[in-house]
Design a protein around this motif. Structure first.
Motif, PDB file in Angstrom:
ATOM      1  N   GLN A  44      31.524  53.109  51.525  1.00 41.51           N
ATOM      2  CA  GLN A  44      30.579  52.052  52.109  1.00 41.51           C
ATOM      3  C   GLN A  44      29.876  51.322  51.047  1.00 41.51           C
ATOM      4  OE1 GLN A  44      27.734  52.761  55.280  1.00 41.51           O
ATOM      5  NE2 GLN A  44      26.793  50.817  55.040  1.00 41.51           N
ATOM      6  N   SER A  45      29.298  51.786  50.117  1.00 42.37           N
ATOM      7  CA  SER A  45      28.396  51.282  49.072  1.00 42.37           C
ATOM      8  C   SER A  45      29.645  50.458  47.851  1.00 42.37           C
ATOM      9  CB  SER A  45      27.836  52.145  47.990  1.00 42.37           C
ATOM     10  OG  SER A  45      28.536  53.070  47.550  1.00 42.37           O
ATOM     11  N   ALA A  46      30.885  51.223  47.740  1.00 39.85           N
ATOM     12  CA  ALA A  46      31.776  50.540  46.908  1.00 39.85           C
ATOM     13  C   ALA A  46      32.514  49.290  47.299  1.00 39.85           C
ATOM     14  CB  ALA A  46      32.898  51.528  46.457  1.00 39.85           C
ATOM     15  N   VAL A  47      32.569  49.227  48.803  1.00 35.70           N
ATOM     16  CA  VAL A  47      33.214  48.194  49.190  1.00 35.70           C
ATOM     17  C   VAL A  47      32.202  47.098  49.340  1.00 35.70           C
ATOM     18  CG1 VAL A  47      33.880  47.059  51.490  1.00 35.70           C
ATOM     19  CG2 VAL A  47      34.861  49.418  50.795  1.00 35.70           C
ATOM     20  N   GLU A  48      31.096  47.108  49.735  1.00 34.62           N
ATOM     21  CA  GLU A  48      30.000  46.178  49.615  1.00 34.62           C
ATOM     22  C   GLU A  48      30.001  45.856  48.243  1.00 34.62           C
ATOM     23  OE1 GLU A  48      26.206  48.205  50.700  1.00 34.62           O
ATOM     24  OE2 GLU A  48      26.851  48.230  53.154  1.00 34.62           O
ATOM     25  N   ARG A  49      29.816  46.593  47.036  1.00 38.52           N
ATOM     26  CA  ARG A  49      29.720  45.777  45.760  1.00 38.52           C
ATOM     27  C   ARG A  49      31.069  45.135  45.518  1.00 38.52           C
ATOM     28  NH1 ARG A  49      32.568  47.218  41.659  1.00 38.52           N
ATOM     29  NH2 ARG A  49      33.553  48.916  42.697  1.00 38.52           N
ATOM     30  N   ILE A  50      32.433  45.569  45.855  1.00 34.87           N
ATOM     31  CA  ILE A  50      33.430  44.737  45.579  1.00 34.87           C
ATOM     32  C   ILE A  50      33.425  43.668  46.344  1.00 34.87           C
ATOM     33  CG2 ILE A  50      35.917  44.827  46.216  1.00 34.87           C
ATOM     34  CD1 ILE A  50      36.020  47.952  45.578  1.00 34.87           C
ATOM     35  N   ARG A  51      33.092  43.642  47.456  1.00 39.15           N
ATOM     36  CA  ARG A  51      33.047  42.391  48.307  1.00 39.15           C
ATOM     37  C   ARG A  51      32.140  41.375  47.754  1.00 39.15           C
ATOM     38  NH1 ARG A  51      33.181  43.616  54.247  1.00 39.15           N
ATOM     39  NH2 ARG A  51      35.300  44.027  53.761  1.00 39.15           N
ATOM     40  N   LEU A  52      30.764  41.769  47.435  1.00 38.60           N
ATOM     41  CA  LEU A  52      29.881  40.723  46.659  1.00 38.60           C
ATOM     42  C   LEU A  52      30.327  40.202  45.484  1.00 38.60           C
ATOM     43  CD1 LEU A  52      27.078  39.439  46.563  1.00 38.60           C
ATOM     44  CD2 LEU A  52      26.370  41.376  45.401  1.00 38.60           C
ATOM     45  N   ASP A  53      31.253  41.005  44.696  1.00 35.83           N
ATOM     46  CA  ASP A  53      31.474  40.987  43.186  1.00 35.83           C
ATOM     47  C   ASP A  53      32.740  39.858  43.315  1.00 35.83           C
ATOM     48  OD1 ASP A  53      32.215  40.866  40.594  1.00 35.83           O
ATOM     49  OD2 ASP A  53      33.361  42.832  40.567  1.00 35.83           O
ATOM     50  N   THR A  54      33.865  40.242  44.429  1.00 35.11           N
ATOM     51  CA  THR A  54      34.984  39.379  44.423  1.00 35.11           C
ATOM     52  C   THR A  54      34.587  37.931  45.095  1.00 35.11           C
ATOM     53  OG1 THR A  54      36.095  41.396  44.600  1.00 35.11           O
ATOM     54  CG2 THR A  54      37.005  39.329  45.339  1.00 35.11           C
ATOM     55  N   TYR A  55      33.806  37.798  46.127  1.00 36.66           N
ATOM     56  CA  TYR A  55      33.458  36.558  46.715  1.00 36.66           C
ATOM     57  C   TYR A  55      32.776  35.799  45.981  1.00 36.66           C
ATOM     58  CZ  TYR A  55      35.864  38.619  51.097  1.00 36.66           C
ATOM     59  OH  TYR A  55      36.590  38.760  51.894  1.00 36.66           O
ATOM     60  N   VAL A  56      31.716  36.323  45.243  1.00 30.48           N
ATOM     61  CA  VAL A  56      30.811  35.208  44.216  1.00 30.48           C
ATOM     62  C   VAL A  56      31.838  34.836  43.222  1.00 30.48           C
ATOM     63  CG1 VAL A  56      29.093  35.307  42.431  1.00 30.48           C
ATOM     64  CG2 VAL A  56      28.787  36.362  44.714  1.00 30.48           C
ATOM     65  N   GLY A  57      32.854  35.601  42.380  1.00 25.66           N
ATOM     66  CA  GLY A  57      33.903  35.306  41.663  1.00 25.66           C
ATOM     67  C   GLY A  57      34.514  34.235  42.092  1.00 25.66           C
ATOM     68  N   MET A  58      35.167  34.481  43.196  1.00 20.93           N
ATOM     69  CA  MET A  58      36.300  33.472  43.679  1.00 20.93           C
ATOM     70  C   MET A  58      35.322  32.015  43.970  1.00 20.93           C
ATOM     71  SD  MET A  58      38.886  34.783  43.221  1.00 20.93           S
ATOM     72  CE  MET A  58      38.091  36.228  42.047  1.00 20.93           C
ATOM     73  N   ALA A  59      34.245  32.340  44.518  1.00 26.42           N
ATOM     74  CA  ALA A  59      33.352  31.185  44.698  1.00 26.42           C
ATOM     75  C   ALA A  59      33.075  30.205  43.554  1.00 26.42           C
ATOM     76  CB  ALA A  59      32.115  31.464  45.683  1.00 26.42           C
ATOM     77  N   PHE A  60      32.750  30.953  42.575  1.00 26.69           N
ATOM     78  CA  PHE A  60      32.400  30.308  41.329  1.00 26.69           C
ATOM     79  C   PHE A  60      33.808  29.660  40.846  1.00 26.69           C
ATOM     80  CE2 PHE A  60      31.372  31.305  36.561  1.00 26.69           C
ATOM     81  CZ  PHE A  60      30.455  30.149  36.545  1.00 26.69           C
ATOM     82  N   SER A  61      34.916  30.327  40.784  1.00 24.23           N
ATOM     83  CA  SER A  61      36.362  29.915  40.384  1.00 24.23           C
ATOM     84  C   SER A  61      36.440  28.469  41.178  1.00 24.23           C
ATOM     85  CB  SER A  61      37.266  30.716  40.633  1.00 24.23           C
ATOM     86  OG  SER A  61      38.616  30.292  40.379  1.00 24.23           O
ATOM     87  N   ASN A  62      36.222  28.363  42.532  1.00 28.26           N
ATOM     88  CA  ASN A  62      36.757  27.276  43.031  1.00 28.26           C
ATOM     89  C   ASN A  62      35.645  26.142  43.037  1.00 28.26           C
ATOM     90  OD1 ASN A  62      38.968  28.690  43.831  1.00 28.26           O
ATOM     91  ND2 ASN A  62      38.828  28.145  45.981  1.00 28.26           N
ATOM     92  N   ILE A  63      34.361  26.414  43.143  1.00 33.09           N
ATOM     93  CA  ILE A  63      33.479  25.469  42.525  1.00 33.09           C
ATOM     94  C   ILE A  63      33.748  24.733  41.358  1.00 33.09           C
ATOM     95  CG2 ILE A  63      30.955  24.872  42.407  1.00 33.09           C
ATOM     96  CD1 ILE A  63      30.539  27.035  44.386  1.00 33.09           C
ATOM     97  N   VAL A  64      34.048  25.502  40.265  1.00 32.38           N
ATOM     98  CA  VAL A  64      34.441  24.915  39.102  1.00 32.38           C
ATOM     99  C   VAL A  64      35.604  24.055  39.157  1.00 32.38           C
ATOM    100  CG1 VAL A  64      35.168  25.369  36.561  1.00 32.38           C
ATOM    101  CG2 VAL A  64      33.214  26.704  37.707  1.00 32.38           C
ATOM    102  N   ALA A  65      36.524  24.559  39.800  1.00 33.78           N
ATOM    103  CA  ALA A  65      37.809  23.909  39.878  1.00 33.78           C
ATOM    104  C   ALA A  65      37.640  22.574  40.714  1.00 33.78           C
ATOM    105  CB  ALA A  65      39.057  24.613  40.602  1.00 33.78           C
TER     106      ALA A  65
END
Length: 431
Positions: free
Chosen positions: A239-260
């Motif tokens: 549970q804690s690992a999935v929560e961390r991965i999801r936050l990390d990934t969704y923030v990272g991909m959002a950052f990527s697309n906002i920059v694009a």
């Protein structure tokens, strides 16, 4: 193996500090906006104005889910994508994917180094090829000789270079009502160039090297933090690992697309609005900005190219090293000393050197980048299909299989990429 102390440990899952939690997903997302991606987004904005900004909203959930699944495979199994393919899938499939990945990544490295050299030449003058060699050498030295924990910190700091593209938006006049229409009300045409641009954007945002990198970085982080174990063996950490991965990934991909999105808006508001519709490289995009947006916007844009290149090249070379290393059963990992993983580090160095050498050949970097995108588009489909199958297999994932809902979105992304590959190949045949 050298054991290193993490001076900035991640706080427990219940109260995570954002900078501690963000890691593989943030770096992966930021590296997606490499110089070749910047050229793609600049061309889309110059040619179609704000007409393709909707692709950023469309691609976000698809790329986020695919990257989350790749990260969960690494965190759950303790192996990267290639390592799991080697254990559970036919050897011919693994070897084919790895060879194509190596080719595509090497070409991409060459194109990115060339763009960085051209960008520095625009700013300070001098020989761009010398800068290509220097940037390649810096990248290799950092990956081979810098302590893993420090290296990850360097990559995190390099993500700040992407803020340069938010800066360019501030220095241009943007018709935000038109931007909103392009973003929220997609318009489609039968124009072949329109669909080629859509395919190029999808191929830029959803690339195989990102899957291999993020999965392998989850494995690296697992090794660096002794309290973490593969979720297959320690389901209580799921549970804690999935929560961390999801936050990390969704923030990272959002950052990527906002920059694009910022790059497309800048190009649309300046270049397209002034009749400049053909941009084939990042240096052309930067130069074209100068007369319409001013010297400061031009300089910020060019500096951003260099920063994003320094971030992306290690990811491209590193993902090649992880994929080939796992396929060949070599000792791998950026946490190892050079003599402990000689073949792994040699792969990183050779991919970077060969990529740099492409800039000294008659090979047209734009054509090379196009063929790199073609290879990436083709390779992405079988890799994504295998990942979706892995994610639901209990013999691979144990009790931490990925939920059906996420796998369904992942399969949708796979179908979209397959369609994009067909369109791309169709365009080549027509040409």
């Amino acid at each position: 193996m050298q054991k290193t102390k993490n001076r900035n440990p991640v706080v427990g899952p219940s109260k995570p500090r954002l900078l501690g939690v963000l890691g593989p997903g943030l770096i992966t997302g930021a590296s997606d906006d490499d110089p070749s991606g910047i050229a793609t987004y600049s061309q889309a904005g110059a040619q179609f104005g704000f007409g393709l900004t909707w692709t950023m909203l469309f691609s976000y959930p698809l790329m986020s889910v695919v990257q989350e699944i790749s990260a969960r495979i690494g965190r759950t199994t303790g192996r990267g994508i290639a390592g799991n393919m080697r254990k559970y899938y036919p050897n011919w499939l693994l070897q084919s994917v790895v060879v194509l990945l190596l080719v595509a990544n090497t070409i991409n490295i060459g194109a990115d180094l060339g763009a960085m050299g051209d960008a520095l030449k625009l700013i300070i003058g001098g020989p761009s090829l010398l800068y290509v060699v220097a940037f390649g050498a810096i990248s290799v030295v950092l990956q081979v000789f810098l302590n893993y924990t420090r290296y990850v910190s360097v990559l995190k700091w390099l993500t700040l270079s992407l803020f340069a593209y938010f800066g360019t938006v501030l220095f241009v006049s943007v018709p935000w009502a038109e931007v909103a229409r392009g973003l929220l009300l997609p318009k489609f045409t039968a124009d072949a160039n329109f669909w080629t641009s859509v395919v190029a954007i999808l191929g830029t945002t959803i690339s195989p090297y990102l899957f291999f990198w993020q999965a392998s970085q989850e494995v690296e982080d697992e090794k660096a933090k002794p309290e973490r174990q593969p979720l297959k063996d320690a389901p209580q950490q799921t549970q804690s690992a999935v929560e961390r991965i999801r936050l990390d990934t969704y923030v990272g991909m959002a950052f990527s697309n906002i920059v694009a999105l910022a790059i497309m808006i800048t190009a649309g508001a300046t270049l397209h609005a002034n009749g400049v519709t053909d941009i084939q490289s990042t240096s052309q995009a930067a130069e074209a900005l100068k007369p319409v947006a001013g010297n400061f916007a031009f300089a910020i844009f060019a500096v951003g190219v260099i920063g994003t290149g320094l971030l992306a090249i290690p990811v491209l070379a590193g993902s090649a090293g992880y994929a080939l290393g796992e396929a060949r059963k070599w000792p791998i990992g950026l946490d190892r000393k050079p003599l402990e993983a000689k073949a792994f580090y040699a792969t990183i160095a050779v991919a970077t050197v060969v990529g740099a050498c492409l800039n000294f050949t008659p090979v047209n970097p734009i054509k090379a980048l196009f063929w790199s995108a073609v290879v990436n588009g083709v390779v992405a489909v079988p890799v994504m299909a295998v990942m979706m199958a892995m994610a639901g297999r209990q013999d691979i994932m144990g009790a931490a299989t990925v939920p059906l809902f996420l796998r369904a979105i992942g399969w949708i992304a796979t179908v979209v990429m397959a369609g994009a590959a067909v369109v791309m190949i169709g365009q080549i045949v027509v040409v």
